[in-house]
Scaffold this motif. Structure first.
Motif, PDB file in Angstrom:
ATOM      1  N   ARG A  25      12.315   6.336  13.831  1.00  0.00           N
ATOM      2  CA  ARG A  25      13.578   6.343  14.572  1.00  0.00           C
ATOM      3  C   ARG A  25      13.319   6.187  16.062  1.00  0.00           C
ATOM      4  N   PRO A  31      22.915  11.041  17.735  1.00  0.00           N
ATOM      5  CA  PRO A  31      22.745  10.493  16.376  1.00  0.00           C
ATOM      6  C   PRO A  31      22.620   8.981  16.364  1.00  0.00           C
ATOM      7  N   VAL A  34      21.744   4.766  10.514  1.00  0.00           N
ATOM      8  CA  VAL A  34      20.605   4.930   9.610  1.00  0.00           C
ATOM      9  C   VAL A  34      20.532   3.751   8.647  1.00  0.00           C
ATOM     10  N   ALA A 104      20.114  12.207   4.263  1.00  0.00           N
ATOM     11  CA  ALA A 104      20.332  11.744   5.630  1.00  0.00           C
ATOM     12  C   ALA A 104      21.510  12.451   6.282  1.00  0.00           C
ATOM     13  N   ARG A 105      22.540  12.747   5.495  1.00  0.00           N
ATOM     14  CA  ARG A 105      23.713  13.436   6.056  1.00  0.00           C
ATOM     15  C   ARG A 105      23.351  14.818   6.594  1.00  0.00           C
ATOM     16  N   GLN A 107      20.616  15.460   8.310  1.00  0.00           N
ATOM     17  CA  GLN A 107      19.724  15.343   9.459  1.00  0.00           C
ATOM     18  C   GLN A 107      20.527  15.262  10.755  1.00  0.00           C
ATOM     19  N   TRP A 109      19.854  13.946  13.489  1.00  0.00           N
ATOM     20  CA  TRP A 109      19.701  12.683  14.221  1.00  0.00           C
ATOM     21  C   TRP A 109      20.468  11.536  13.569  1.00  0.00           C
ATOM     22  N   ALA A 110      21.117  11.790  12.443  1.00  0.00           N
ATOM     23  CA  ALA A 110      21.782  10.723  11.681  1.00  0.00           C
ATOM     24  C   ALA A 110      23.272  10.679  11.967  1.00  0.00           C
ATOM     25  N   PHE A 115      25.882   4.194   8.047  1.00  0.00           N
ATOM     26  CA  PHE A 115      24.746   3.969   7.167  1.00  0.00           C
ATOM     27  C   PHE A 115      24.706   2.486   6.764  1.00  0.00           C
TER      28      PHE A 115
END
Length: 255
Positions: A25, A31, A34, A104-105, A107, A109-110, A115
């Protein structure tokens, strides 16, 4: 419909997959949008790292899913069984995509509203089946997963299908997509003698309402990005690879 080999909870699938994620990343806390990447039937290939680098430079975080390591499928076994359709059809592997998006949800940073998924060959099949499976019992039966959210693809705004398999066993062209990512593109390699003809199925999918751009890469083979391919039907094409990279950048910018 084939039933997945075993049943497990969504949390357990994440637990099995997560140690094998390759996450890259941009610098900073995000955020970030992704991009989830799904390899072909032969497993992870070095050219995917190049695509991941392109995506990160465009401002996205990348999660590469290795669907084989948690299942202890070697490259030799994958070519003999997955590539021949004897195991792990796209609809079953769709559970890996659902699980990874759920991970991912969680995290920080996401950006869960931005997506995208990129799938090569078998990975493209996986994405298309994930889009076509009916929510509820069919989806759980096909993937072998329980405890899925009401819409496991929530936030999926982009899909790139690179020389996708779209023939026997695939839902491509036979079902409406359950959701329609607003930025969807399929790349067809003109001289692809591995997945066979796919354009008709993709055209049918578009006729069913999928917002799908279909782009023909002339004078290219299956896996045209792979400089290390062992298959004599594959030829590396630097120009086509650069074009694919530009399309990845454009998709991320449009998310």
């Amino acid at each position: 419909m084939p039933v997945a080999a075993f049943a497990e909870t969504l949390e357990r699938r994440i637990e099995r997959l997560a140690p094998h994620y390759v996450v890259t990343r941009p610098e900073g806390d995000g955020p970030f949008p992704v991009v989830v990447m799904l390899h072909g039937c032969g497993g992870q290939r070095p050219f995917q790292d190049d695509v991941a680098e392109v995506a990160v430079r465009a401002g996205a975080a990348v999660v590469q899913i290795d669907s084989f390591a948690p299942r202890r499928i070697s490259r030799v076994a994958a070519i003999a069984t997955v590539c021949t359709g004897a195991r792990l059809h796209g609809r079953e592997r769709a559970g890996d995509l659902y699980a990874t998006l759920a991970w991912a949800r969680q995290q920080s940073w996401a950006d869960a509203s931005r997506f995208a998924a990129i799938g090569w060959s078998h990975g493209g099949w996986t994405i298309m089946d994930a889009l076509a499976l009916r929510a509820g019992a069919e989806l759980e039966r096909a993937t072998g997963l329980s405890g899925l959210p009401d819409e496991p693809l929530e936030g999926l705004a982009g899909a790139m299908l690179v020389y996708p398999y779209a023939n026997v066993g695939s839902f491509a062209g036979r079902r409406d997509w359950r959701i329609a990512p607003r930025h969807s593109v399929a790349i067809i390699a003109e001289r692809d003698y591995i997945v066979g003809p796919t354009r008709t199925a993709l055209e049918r999918q578009r006729a069913r309402g999928a917002p799908l751009d279909i782009v023909l890469f002339e004078n290219t083979t299956h896996a045209f990005e792979d400089q290390h391919a062992e298959d004599p039907r594959v030829r590396y094409n630097a120009v086509a690879t650069a074009r694919e990279h530009e399309m990845v950048r454009a998709m991320i910018e449009a998310l």
